[in-house]
Write a protein that holds these residues in place. Structure first.
Motif, PDB file in Angstrom:
ATOM      1  N   THR A  77       0.838  -1.197   0.000  1.00 34.74           N
ATOM      2  CA  THR A  77       0.000   0.000   0.000  1.00 34.74           C
ATOM      3  C   THR A  77       0.875   1.249   0.000  1.00 34.74           C
ATOM      4  O   THR A  77       2.045   1.217   0.389  1.00 34.74           O
ATOM      5  N   ASP A  78       0.295   2.367  -0.453  1.00 34.04           N
ATOM      6  CA  ASP A  78       1.031   3.628  -0.420  1.00 34.04           C
ATOM      7  C   ASP A  78       0.839   4.300   0.935  1.00 34.04           C
ATOM      8  O   ASP A  78       0.242   3.731   1.851  1.00 34.04           O
ATOM      9  N   GLN A  79       1.324   5.533   1.071  1.00 37.41           N
ATOM     10  CA  GLN A  79       1.267   6.234   2.356  1.00 37.41           C
ATOM     11  C   GLN A  79      -0.154   6.533   2.807  1.00 37.41           C
ATOM     12  O   GLN A  79      -0.401   6.831   3.988  1.00 37.41           O
ATOM     13  N   HIS A  80      -1.123   6.430   1.887  1.00 37.41           N
ATOM     14  CA  HIS A  80      -2.521   6.678   2.226  1.00 37.41           C
ATOM     15  C   HIS A  80      -3.294   5.375   2.466  1.00 37.41           C
ATOM     16  O   HIS A  80      -4.501   5.406   2.669  1.00 37.41           O
ATOM     17  N   GLY A  81      -2.584   4.255   2.442  1.00 35.58           N
ATOM     18  CA  GLY A  81      -3.238   2.975   2.677  1.00 35.58           C
ATOM     19  C   GLY A  81      -3.913   2.392   1.455  1.00 35.58           C
ATOM     20  O   GLY A  81      -4.634   1.387   1.559  1.00 35.58           O
ATOM     21  N   ILE A  82      -3.697   2.966   0.290  1.00 38.79           N
ATOM     22  CA  ILE A  82      -4.299   2.466  -0.942  1.00 38.79           C
ATOM     23  C   ILE A  82      -3.428   1.348  -1.520  1.00 38.79           C
ATOM     24  O   ILE A  82      -2.204   1.502  -1.624  1.00 38.79           O
ATOM     25  N   VAL A  83      -4.055   0.229  -1.877  1.00 40.81           N
ATOM     26  CA  VAL A  83      -3.322  -0.912  -2.413  1.00 40.81           C
ATOM     27  C   VAL A  83      -2.755  -0.564  -3.787  1.00 40.81           C
ATOM     28  O   VAL A  83      -3.487  -0.181  -4.699  1.00 40.81           O
ATOM     29  N   VAL A  84      -1.436  -0.671  -3.925  1.00 46.65           N
ATOM     30  CA  VAL A  84      -0.791  -0.353  -5.203  1.00 46.65           C
ATOM     31  C   VAL A  84      -0.262  -1.620  -5.883  1.00 46.65           C
ATOM     32  O   VAL A  84       0.060  -1.581  -7.078  1.00 46.65           O
ATOM     33  N   ALA A  85      -0.158  -2.708  -5.152  1.00 50.32           N
ATOM     34  CA  ALA A  85       0.291  -3.967  -5.741  1.00 50.32           C
ATOM     35  C   ALA A  85      -0.256  -5.116  -4.899  1.00 50.32           C
ATOM     36  O   ALA A  85       0.049  -5.215  -3.720  1.00 50.32           O
ATOM     37  N   ASP A  86      -1.074  -5.958  -5.510  1.00 52.84           N
ATOM     38  CA  ASP A  86      -1.699  -7.082  -4.812  1.00 52.84           C
ATOM     39  C   ASP A  86      -1.016  -8.373  -5.246  1.00 52.84           C
ATOM     40  O   ASP A  86      -1.262  -8.887  -6.333  1.00 52.84           O
ATOM     41  N   GLY A  87      -0.134  -8.897  -4.380  1.00 52.88           N
ATOM     42  CA  GLY A  87       0.623 -10.097  -4.731  1.00 52.88           C
ATOM     43  C   GLY A  87      -0.243 -11.321  -4.924  1.00 52.88           C
ATOM     44  O   GLY A  87       0.060 -12.160  -5.773  1.00 52.88           O
ATOM     45  N   ILE A  88      -1.326 -11.440  -4.146  1.00 59.31           N
ATOM     46  CA  ILE A  88      -2.222 -12.592  -4.287  1.00 59.31           C
ATOM     47  C   ILE A  88      -2.843 -12.603  -5.679  1.00 59.31           C
ATOM     48  O   ILE A  88      -2.902 -13.647  -6.343  1.00 59.31           O
ATOM     49  N   GLN A  89      -3.298 -11.435  -6.128  1.00 58.97           N
ATOM     50  CA  GLN A  89      -3.874 -11.344  -7.468  1.00 58.97           C
ATOM     51  C   GLN A  89      -2.812 -11.623  -8.531  1.00 58.97           C
ATOM     52  O   GLN A  89      -3.090 -12.281  -9.547  1.00 58.97           O
ATOM     53  N   THR A  90      -1.587 -11.149  -8.296  1.00 56.63           N
ATOM     54  CA  THR A  90      -0.493 -11.416  -9.233  1.00 56.63           C
ATOM     55  C   THR A  90      -0.245 -12.912  -9.371  1.00 56.63           C
ATOM     56  O   THR A  90      -0.061 -13.426 -10.487  1.00 56.63           O
ATOM     57  N   ILE A  91      -0.248 -13.644  -8.250  1.00 56.02           N
ATOM     58  CA  ILE A  91      -0.020 -15.086  -8.276  1.00 56.02           C
ATOM     59  C   ILE A  91      -1.117 -15.784  -9.079  1.00 56.02           C
ATOM     60  O   ILE A  91      -0.851 -16.728  -9.839  1.00 56.02           O
ATOM     61  N   ARG A  92      -2.355 -15.322  -8.929  1.00 52.81           N
ATOM     62  CA  ARG A  92      -3.457 -15.901  -9.717  1.00 52.81           C
ATOM     63  C   ARG A  92      -3.240 -15.653 -11.212  1.00 52.81           C
ATOM     64  O   ARG A  92      -3.462 -16.535 -12.043  1.00 52.81           O
ATOM     65  N   GLN A  93      -2.815 -14.443 -11.566  1.00 49.33           N
ATOM     66  CA  GLN A  93      -2.584 -14.109 -12.973  1.00 49.33           C
ATOM     67  C   GLN A  93      -1.428 -14.932 -13.542  1.00 49.33           C
ATOM     68  O   GLN A  93      -1.498 -15.406 -14.688  1.00 49.33           O
ATOM     69  N   LEU A  94      -0.366 -15.099 -12.764  1.00 55.14           N
ATOM     70  CA  LEU A  94       0.758 -15.918 -13.213  1.00 55.14           C
ATOM     71  C   LEU A  94       0.325 -17.365 -13.407  1.00 55.14           C
ATOM     72  O   LEU A  94       0.756 -18.034 -14.355  1.00 55.14           O
ATOM     73  N   HIS A  95      -0.531 -17.844 -12.509  1.00 58.84           N
ATOM     74  CA  HIS A  95      -1.032 -19.221 -12.628  1.00 58.84           C
ATOM     75  C   HIS A  95      -1.773 -19.411 -13.951  1.00 58.84           C
ATOM     76  O   HIS A  95      -1.624 -20.441 -14.619  1.00 58.84           O
TER      77      HIS A  95
END
Length: 264
Positions: A77-95
């Motif tokens: 997340t960034d300094q405001h708590g906004i998700v900027v990179a979701d590793g779980i979603q990335t793993i699903r996409q790689l799968h």
């Protein structure tokens, strides 16, 4: 001296040839006056002395000396708590691209809900840390905290304590060592994916938070259609639920199982 869970784990790892070191209680900070992972050792007497001095110390392991790497899957997340990179979603996409993290390796859930996949590496990794190799996915090759360490009041926890550490997949080695690693040549054999194969892929790939109930209901129906025993289907349903982020409560999983089993 009283053998704490951290010392018990440290001695077990040391016997397996994994160099370990203590950190200040409840933190990722090395003990005052120490050099952190650079002091990691497999010497039993040294470990006993450390944990007698700081019984509640956290536990870290040195990865490079042990031929290990950790794939750190997290939500950044960034300094405001906004998700900027979701590793779980990335793993699903790689799968979906055929790049899968083997689920049968040793995995830990981190205090903030991330995942640490542990792998053996067949060749040394020169770069000790690669941040955002993929969005929300970092690679650690120097050190990492390990269960039963506690950070921010939460514990590192093994997903399946009996799993051994698997070898790092070739596709990740290629990403870590571009132009340096050559995948072993194997004869290509075309394999037709069966209905059962697609069902097992669904079991591993999971779903998003809002679709967990319908996903598990559908999956259970498919499992029972294979003709397996109801106890087997229940165990696999639990495995699928444990991989969700976050998992459904046991009560809801049991309700799904009871509802579907009545119709069979």
């Amino acid at each position: 001296m009283t053998q704490t869970p951290a010392l018990t784990r440290a001695l077990q790892l040391a016997r397996d040839g994994v160099a370990v070191y203590p950190l200040a209680s409840g933190t990722k900070t090395p003990l005052k006056g120490s050099r952190g992972y650079l002091d990691a050792t497999t010497d039993v007497a040294t470990l006993a002395g450390w944990f007698e001095h700081v019984p509640r110390a956290n536990l870290g392991i040195r990865l490079d000396q042990s031929g290990l790497v950790v794939i750190d899957v997290d939500r950044h997340t960034d300094q405001h708590g906004i998700v900027v990179a979701d590793g779980i979603q990335t793993i699903r996409q790689l799968h979906e691209q055929g790049k899968t993290l083997p689920p049968d390796t040793y995995i830990e859930r981190t205090p903030h809900g991330g995942l640490h996949y542990f792998f053996k590496t067949p060749i040394p990794i020169s770069k000790k840390r690669q941040i955002n190799l993929y969005p929300g996915v970092d690679v650690l090759a120097d050190f990492v905290l390990i269960a039963p360490s506690i950070v921010d009041g939460a514990t590192y926890q093994a997903i399946n304590e009996v799993n051994s550490i698997a070898v790092l997949p070739d596709w990740l080695l290629e990403g870590l060592l571009p132009g340096q690693y050559r995948q072993p040549t194997t004869k290509h054999v075309a394999i037709r994916k069966t209905w059962a194969g697609r069902m097992l892929d669904d079991l591993i790939s999971g779903t998003t938070e809002g679709n967990r109930n319908s996903y598990l209901t559908s999956l259970l129906g498919k499992l029972l259609k294979t003709g397996c025993q109801s106890a087997t289907a229940y165990e696999l349903l639990q495995v699928a639920n444990e991989r969700l982020q976050p998992p459904l409560p046991d009560k809801e999983v049991n309700q799904i199982f009871k509802s579907i089993i009545k119709r069979v």
